[in-house]
Design an enzyme around this catalytic site. Structure first.
Site, PDB file in Angstrom:
ATOM      1  N   GLU A   1      51.176  26.905  54.694  1.00 30.94           N
ATOM      2  CA  GLU A   1      52.535  26.443  54.458  1.00 30.94           C
ATOM      3  C   GLU A   1      53.561  27.332  55.160  1.00 30.94           C
ATOM      4  O   GLU A   1      54.686  26.937  55.394  1.00 30.94           O
ATOM      5  CB  GLU A   1      52.836  26.340  52.951  1.00 30.94           C
ATOM      6  CG  GLU A   1      52.673  27.617  52.177  1.00 30.94           C
ATOM      7  CD  GLU A   1      51.240  27.916  51.724  1.00 30.94           C
ATOM      8  OE1 GLU A   1      51.073  28.828  50.910  1.00 30.94           O
ATOM      9  OE2 GLU A   1      50.291  27.271  52.194  1.00 30.94           O
TER      10      GLU A   1
ATOM     11  N   ARG B   1      39.278  38.789  48.509  1.00 28.01           N
ATOM     12  CA  ARG B   1      38.907  38.797  47.101  1.00 28.01           C
ATOM     13  C   ARG B   1      37.703  37.918  46.802  1.00 28.01           C
ATOM     14  O   ARG B   1      37.029  38.104  45.789  1.00 28.01           O
ATOM     15  CB  ARG B   1      40.120  38.447  46.237  1.00 28.01           C
ATOM     16  CG  ARG B   1      41.171  39.572  46.272  1.00 28.01           C
ATOM     17  CD  ARG B   1      42.421  39.239  45.504  1.00 28.01           C
ATOM     18  NE  ARG B   1      43.101  38.057  45.988  1.00 28.01           N
ATOM     19  CZ  ARG B   1      44.060  38.043  46.904  1.00 28.01           C
ATOM     20  NH1 ARG B   1      44.454  39.165  47.455  1.00 28.01           N
ATOM     21  NH2 ARG B   1      44.617  36.917  47.285  1.00 28.01           N
TER      22      ARG B   1
END
Length: 183
Positions: free
Chosen positions: A104, A67
């Site tokens: 993460e 994006r």
């Protein structure tokens, strides 16, 4: 092409929808699809991001896959400077540099062509969203490793509660819309 009015933060927020429990339960996804569907909102967003990059003194714009390409190319065009794509491994065909980083939920990597070079450029790094900042931090490492100077970061959306901005110090970080939690 019609001139855009200055970007209104409330209008931009209205063009970013919240989708609960995507891509997994407990995640509140910020979807930019309605923004992309609104030509004037998209134009205003790109104008605002270009102004940020201009203020950073950027001589080149880098967009983070995927994006970041949507916003980075128009920013580079507005400034009249080159654009380079930062891609996932295996997507760039020529000689490239790579940096691995931890997320993460796993690990990832970004790659950047060595030619055309970022060497000697002040690079504005553009992406749609900053969350934990791991990908943006890796992008900065990649630019610096190839001789570029990170001029600053420009994001459409910031998820402030995840602290990504702190990982990018001492570089400038500008977000057009900032969310705190589930607001």
């Amino acid at each position: 092409m019609t001139a855009s009015a200055p970007l209104d933060g409330g209008r931009l927020r209205a063009l970013i929808r919240a989708i609960p429990d995507f891509p997994e339960p407990g995640i509140l996804f910020r979807d930019i699809t309605p923004l992309l569907h609104d030509p004037d909102g998209l134009r205003q967003t790109n104008d605002a991001l270009a102004e940020v990059a201009r203020d950073y003194g950027a001589t080149l714009v880098a967009g983070i896959e995927a994006r970041g390409f949507i916003f980075g190319v128009p920013v580079a065009e507005r400034l009249g400077v080159p654009f380079v794509p930062m891609r996932k491994p295996g997507k760039l065909p020529a000689d490239r540099a790579s940096v691995a980083y931890e997320l993460e939920y796993g690990s990832a990597a970004l790659e950047l062509h060595r030619d055309p070079s970022v060497d000697g450029h002040r690079v504005a790094i553009v992406d749609d969203l900053i969350a934990t900042g791991g990908t943006a931090e890796a992008a900065a490492q990649l630019v610096a490793g190839l001789g570029g100077e990170v001029a600053g970061f420009a994001f459409v959306v910031e998820l402030a509660e995840l602290g990504g901005r702190d990982r990018l110090a001492p570089h400038g970080v500008t977000s057009l819309v900032t969310y705190q939690g589930a607001e």
